[in-house]
Design a protein around this motif. Structure first.
Motif, PDB file in Angstrom:
ATOM      1  N   TRP A   4      -9.699 -41.478   6.021  1.00  0.00           N
ATOM      2  CA  TRP A   4      -9.002 -41.250   7.276  1.00  0.00           C
ATOM      3  C   TRP A   4      -7.506 -41.352   7.055  1.00  0.00           C
ATOM      4  O   TRP A   4      -7.047 -42.116   6.195  1.00  0.00           O
ATOM      5  N   VAL A   5      -6.763 -40.571   7.830  1.00  0.00           N
ATOM      6  CA  VAL A   5      -5.327 -40.772   7.891  1.00  0.00           C
ATOM      7  C   VAL A   5      -5.080 -41.966   8.804  1.00  0.00           C
ATOM      8  O   VAL A   5      -5.534 -41.997   9.945  1.00  0.00           O
ATOM      9  N   MET A   6      -4.372 -42.957   8.267  1.00  0.00           N
ATOM     10  CA  MET A   6      -4.088 -44.191   8.996  1.00  0.00           C
ATOM     11  C   MET A   6      -2.585 -44.323   9.197  1.00  0.00           C
ATOM     12  O   MET A   6      -1.802 -43.989   8.304  1.00  0.00           O
ATOM     13  N   VAL A   7      -2.176 -44.811  10.360  1.00  0.00           N
ATOM     14  CA  VAL A   7      -0.775 -45.117  10.622  1.00  0.00           C
ATOM     15  C   VAL A   7      -0.554 -46.584  10.259  1.00  0.00           C
ATOM     16  O   VAL A   7      -1.293 -47.463  10.723  1.00  0.00           O
ATOM     17  N   VAL A   8       0.441 -46.852   9.417  1.00  0.00           N
ATOM     18  CA  VAL A   8       0.684 -48.207   8.921  1.00  0.00           C
ATOM     19  C   VAL A   8       2.049 -48.691   9.384  1.00  0.00           C
ATOM     20  O   VAL A   8       3.059 -47.988   9.218  1.00  0.00           O
ATOM     21  N   ASN A   9       2.093 -49.876   9.968  1.00  0.00           N
ATOM     22  CA  ASN A   9       3.353 -50.540  10.274  1.00  0.00           C
ATOM     23  C   ASN A   9       3.866 -51.163   8.979  1.00  0.00           C
ATOM     24  O   ASN A   9       3.203 -52.027   8.395  1.00  0.00           O
ATOM     25  N   LEU A  10       5.017 -50.725   8.505  1.00  0.00           N
ATOM     26  CA  LEU A  10       5.504 -51.145   7.199  1.00  0.00           C
ATOM     27  C   LEU A  10       5.980 -52.591   7.183  1.00  0.00           C
ATOM     28  O   LEU A  10       6.152 -53.170   6.110  1.00  0.00           O
ATOM     29  N   SER A  11       6.199 -53.175   8.350  1.00  0.00           N
ATOM     30  CA  SER A  11       6.616 -54.574   8.419  1.00  0.00           C
ATOM     31  C   SER A  11       5.436 -55.518   8.528  1.00  0.00           C
ATOM     32  O   SER A  11       5.355 -56.525   7.822  1.00  0.00           O
ATOM     33  N   THR A  12       4.495 -55.191   9.393  1.00  0.00           N
ATOM     34  CA  THR A  12       3.377 -56.099   9.648  1.00  0.00           C
ATOM     35  C   THR A  12       2.114 -55.739   8.882  1.00  0.00           C
ATOM     36  O   THR A  12       1.208 -56.569   8.751  1.00  0.00           O
ATOM     37  N   GLY A  13       2.025 -54.506   8.417  1.00  0.00           N
ATOM     38  CA  GLY A  13       0.816 -54.061   7.738  1.00  0.00           C
ATOM     39  C   GLY A  13      -0.274 -53.598   8.680  1.00  0.00           C
ATOM     40  O   GLY A  13      -1.350 -53.183   8.233  1.00  0.00           O
ATOM     41  N   ALA A  14      -0.042 -53.683  10.000  1.00  0.00           N
ATOM     42  CA  ALA A  14      -1.054 -53.236  10.964  1.00  0.00           C
ATOM     43  C   ALA A  14      -1.378 -51.768  10.750  1.00  0.00           C
ATOM     44  O   ALA A  14      -0.484 -50.951  10.527  1.00  0.00           O
ATOM     45  N   ARG A  15      -2.658 -51.429  10.827  1.00  0.00           N
ATOM     46  CA  ARG A  15      -3.124 -50.079  10.529  1.00  0.00           C
ATOM     47  C   ARG A  15      -3.910 -49.540  11.712  1.00  0.00           C
ATOM     48  O   ARG A  15      -4.768 -50.230  12.253  1.00  0.00           O
ATOM     49  N   THR A  16      -3.646 -48.291  12.101  1.00  0.00           N
ATOM     50  CA  THR A  16      -4.315 -47.652  13.229  1.00  0.00           C
ATOM     51  C   THR A  16      -4.876 -46.315  12.779  1.00  0.00           C
ATOM     52  O   THR A  16      -4.148 -45.500  12.199  1.00  0.00           O
ATOM     53  N   PRO A  17      -6.166 -46.045  13.007  1.00  0.00           N
ATOM     54  CA  PRO A  17      -6.729 -44.746  12.593  1.00  0.00           C
ATOM     55  C   PRO A  17      -6.118 -43.600  13.389  1.00  0.00           C
ATOM     56  O   PRO A  17      -5.925 -43.701  14.606  1.00  0.00           O
ATOM     57  N   PHE A  18      -5.824 -42.519  12.698  1.00  0.00           N
ATOM     58  CA  PHE A  18      -5.239 -41.332  13.322  1.00  0.00           C
ATOM     59  C   PHE A  18      -6.278 -40.217  13.402  1.00  0.00           C
ATOM     60  O   PHE A  18      -6.742 -39.870  14.470  1.00  0.00           O
ATOM     61  N   HIS A  19      -6.652 -39.645  12.259  1.00  0.00           N
ATOM     62  CA  HIS A  19      -7.700 -38.626  12.223  1.00  0.00           C
ATOM     63  C   HIS A  19      -8.429 -38.697  10.897  1.00  0.00           C
ATOM     64  O   HIS A  19      -7.857 -39.114   9.876  1.00  0.00           O
ATOM     65  N   GLN A  20      -9.651 -38.256  10.891  1.00  0.00           N
ATOM     66  CA  GLN A  20     -10.391 -38.168   9.652  1.00  0.00           C
ATOM     67  C   GLN A  20      -9.736 -37.131   8.760  1.00  0.00           C
ATOM     68  O   GLN A  20      -9.413 -36.025   9.205  1.00  0.00           O
ATOM     69  N   GLY A  21      -9.504 -37.460   7.499  1.00  0.00           N
ATOM     70  CA  GLY A  21      -8.859 -36.538   6.576  1.00  0.00           C
ATOM     71  C   GLY A  21      -8.100 -37.288   5.510  1.00  0.00           C
ATOM     72  O   GLY A  21      -8.245 -38.500   5.342  1.00  0.00           O
ATOM     73  N   SER A  22      -7.290 -36.558   4.764  1.00  0.00           N
ATOM     74  CA  SER A  22      -6.545 -37.139   3.649  1.00  0.00           C
ATOM     75  C   SER A  22      -5.297 -36.317   3.380  1.00  0.00           C
ATOM     76  O   SER A  22      -5.055 -35.308   4.043  1.00  0.00           O
ATOM     77  N   GLN A  23      -4.497 -36.739   2.419  1.00  0.00           N
ATOM     78  CA  GLN A  23      -3.323 -36.014   1.942  1.00  0.00           C
ATOM     79  C   GLN A  23      -2.306 -35.730   3.053  1.00  0.00           C
ATOM     80  O   GLN A  23      -1.849 -34.600   3.217  1.00  0.00           O
ATOM     81  N   VAL A  71       2.205 -42.913   7.248  1.00  0.00           N
ATOM     82  CA  VAL A  71       0.788 -42.563   7.277  1.00  0.00           C
ATOM     83  C   VAL A  71       0.276 -42.596   5.846  1.00  0.00           C
ATOM     84  O   VAL A  71       1.007 -42.287   4.893  1.00  0.00           O
ATOM     85  N   VAL A  72      -0.955 -43.011   5.687  1.00  0.00           N
ATOM     86  CA  VAL A  72      -1.597 -43.055   4.387  1.00  0.00           C
ATOM     87  C   VAL A  72      -3.008 -42.505   4.529  1.00  0.00           C
ATOM     88  O   VAL A  72      -3.531 -42.386   5.639  1.00  0.00           O
ATOM     89  N   THR A  73      -3.616 -42.180   3.399  1.00  0.00           N
ATOM     90  CA  THR A  73      -5.050 -41.977   3.384  1.00  0.00           C
ATOM     91  C   THR A  73      -5.684 -43.336   3.132  1.00  0.00           C
ATOM     92  O   THR A  73      -5.343 -44.016   2.158  1.00  0.00           O
ATOM     93  N   GLY A  74      -6.573 -43.751   4.007  1.00  0.00           N
ATOM     94  CA  GLY A  74      -7.242 -45.029   3.848  1.00  0.00           C
ATOM     95  C   GLY A  74      -8.739 -44.884   4.015  1.00  0.00           C
ATOM     96  O   GLY A  74      -9.242 -43.824   4.406  1.00  0.00           O
ATOM     97  N   THR A  75      -9.456 -45.951   3.705  1.00  0.00           N
ATOM     98  CA  THR A  75     -10.899 -45.963   3.881  1.00  0.00           C
ATOM     99  C   THR A  75     -11.225 -46.566   5.236  1.00  0.00           C
ATOM    100  O   THR A  75     -10.813 -47.688   5.553  1.00  0.00           O
ATOM    101  N   TYR A  76     -11.950 -45.804   6.059  1.00  0.00           N
ATOM    102  CA  TYR A  76     -12.274 -46.225   7.417  1.00  0.00           C
ATOM    103  C   TYR A  76     -13.590 -45.579   7.806  1.00  0.00           C
ATOM    104  O   TYR A  76     -13.811 -44.398   7.522  1.00  0.00           O
ATOM    105  N   LYS A  77     -14.485 -46.380   8.413  1.00  0.00           N
ATOM    106  CA  LYS A  77     -15.806 -45.862   8.804  1.00  0.00           C
ATOM    107  C   LYS A  77     -16.495 -45.166   7.630  1.00  0.00           C
ATOM    108  O   LYS A  77     -17.071 -44.078   7.765  1.00  0.00           O
TER     109      LYS A  77
END
Length: 325
Positions: free
Chosen positions: A299-318, A289-295
């Motif tokens: 947002w906390v984003m779930v990142v696939n470390l092999s493909t780079g695919a990113r899925t939003p999890f919840h608004q927030g950081s850290q 999970v990372v903090t990413g820019t979304y909307k």
């Protein structure tokens, strides 16, 4: 810069009866948040939330909270409030301040007996301390720089206001630390390498006090500037990730805020995630999970470390991921 063990959706509901804890509806765009194997803690509007999927539980109130970090057993969280170090149980109860010394990003020892944090050292720069997580009234002990271990603790510095400005300016001096899963090493911003470079990230060996530079910017013939901050170890200790930024000698060498992953055996580095991703925390060997820019927000984003695919999890950081029991 963490008494749940196995947390289910039932705990989310039960937590509503605990003082200072409230169950809140998820942000609308997070309705399809992916299911996680354990809780993720994160910060939104100065309070800490935990979630495994669509539902969230807020475990702090009043604002001013930052950098939650799970203990290795998943039963407690170390965190900051207004620049001072606190701990609490995973459901938000039992909050306790450990020290009045200004602190940055905590990290637990593998056995849960100590918490490492950064604060002013005898050198006048950032240093790394540890403090007992269990003994009331314990005093911090110096870990790095090692030559400060025999010196009196410096006067307690005042907690500083949160950094403002651009994303890179807010991150540049973040002194979050990360204790390795085997307890032998701590990664931290700065160190002895600052006598050569303008900015750097070190891995220090707790037993000996020795330091190894793993990222450096400016000075030492390097024609760049930047930083490496907010380190995080993978659970097996084979990878170390951090948030980085680089201003190169030419525009082609510039690298905006991003996440770098370092192989602790080979020294190889690679970029993971997308531009503006930061504050990575590993879920397992394949996801983080990372903090990413979304909307247009963080947002906390779930990142696939092999493909780079990113899925939003919840608004927030850290974000910080609860170790699986």
């Amino acid at each position: 810069m963490s008494v749940i063990g196995r947390v289910t959706g039932n705990l989310m509901v039960a937590a509503a009866g605990i003082a200072g804890v409230s169950v809140v509806a998820p942000a609308p765009a997070a309705a399809a948040a992916p299911s996680m194997p354990s809780l993720v803690a994160y910060v939104r509007s100065g309070d800490v939330y935990v979630s495994k999927g669509t539902a969230e539980t807020r475990v702090t109130t009043g604002g001013g909270w930052a950098r939650p970090r799970w203990s290795a057993d998943g039963r407690s969280i170390a965190l900051l409030r207004n620049g001072q170090l606190w701990t609490m149980k995973a459901d938000g109860s039992g909050k306790r301040r450990l020290t009045t010394r200004a602190a940055a990003g905590p990290s637990w020892s593998a056995d849960g007996s100590w918490i490492a944090f950064a604060s002013l050292s005898c050198s006048g720069g950032p240093g790394v301390y540890r403090i007992s997580a269990t003994v009331a009234g314990a005093q911090p002990q110096v870990l790095f720089p090692s030559y400060c271990r025999d010196e009196d603790l410096p006067a307690e510095p005042a907690a500083t206001a949160a950094a403002t400005g651009s994303l890179s300016e807010r991150l540049r001096y973040d002194d979050a630390v990360a204790w390795s899963p085997d307890g032998s090493r701590i990664a931290f911003r700065g160190g002895d390498c600052e006598s050569i470079y303008d900015a750097c990230l070190s891995v220090g060996t707790v037993a000996t006090g020795g330091e190894k530079t793993v990222a450096a910017y400016g000075g030492g013939s390097r024609q760049n500037s930047g930083f490496a901050v907010v380190p995080c170890w993978r659970a097996d200790g084979a990878k170390l990730a951090w948030t980085a930024y680089q201003k190169g000698e030419t525009a082609a060498d510039d690298q905006p805020v991003h996440v770098e992953e370092y192989d602790t055996a080979t020294g190889a580095k690679r970029t993971v995630g997308a531009s503006q991703d930061r504050e990575l925390a590993y879920v397992d060997s394949t996801r983080a999970v990372v903090t990413g820019t979304y909307k247009s927000g963080s947002w906390v984003m779930v990142v696939n470390l092999s493909t780079g695919a990113r899925t939003p999890f919840h608004q927030g950081s850290q974000p910080s991921v609860q170790p699986k029991p």
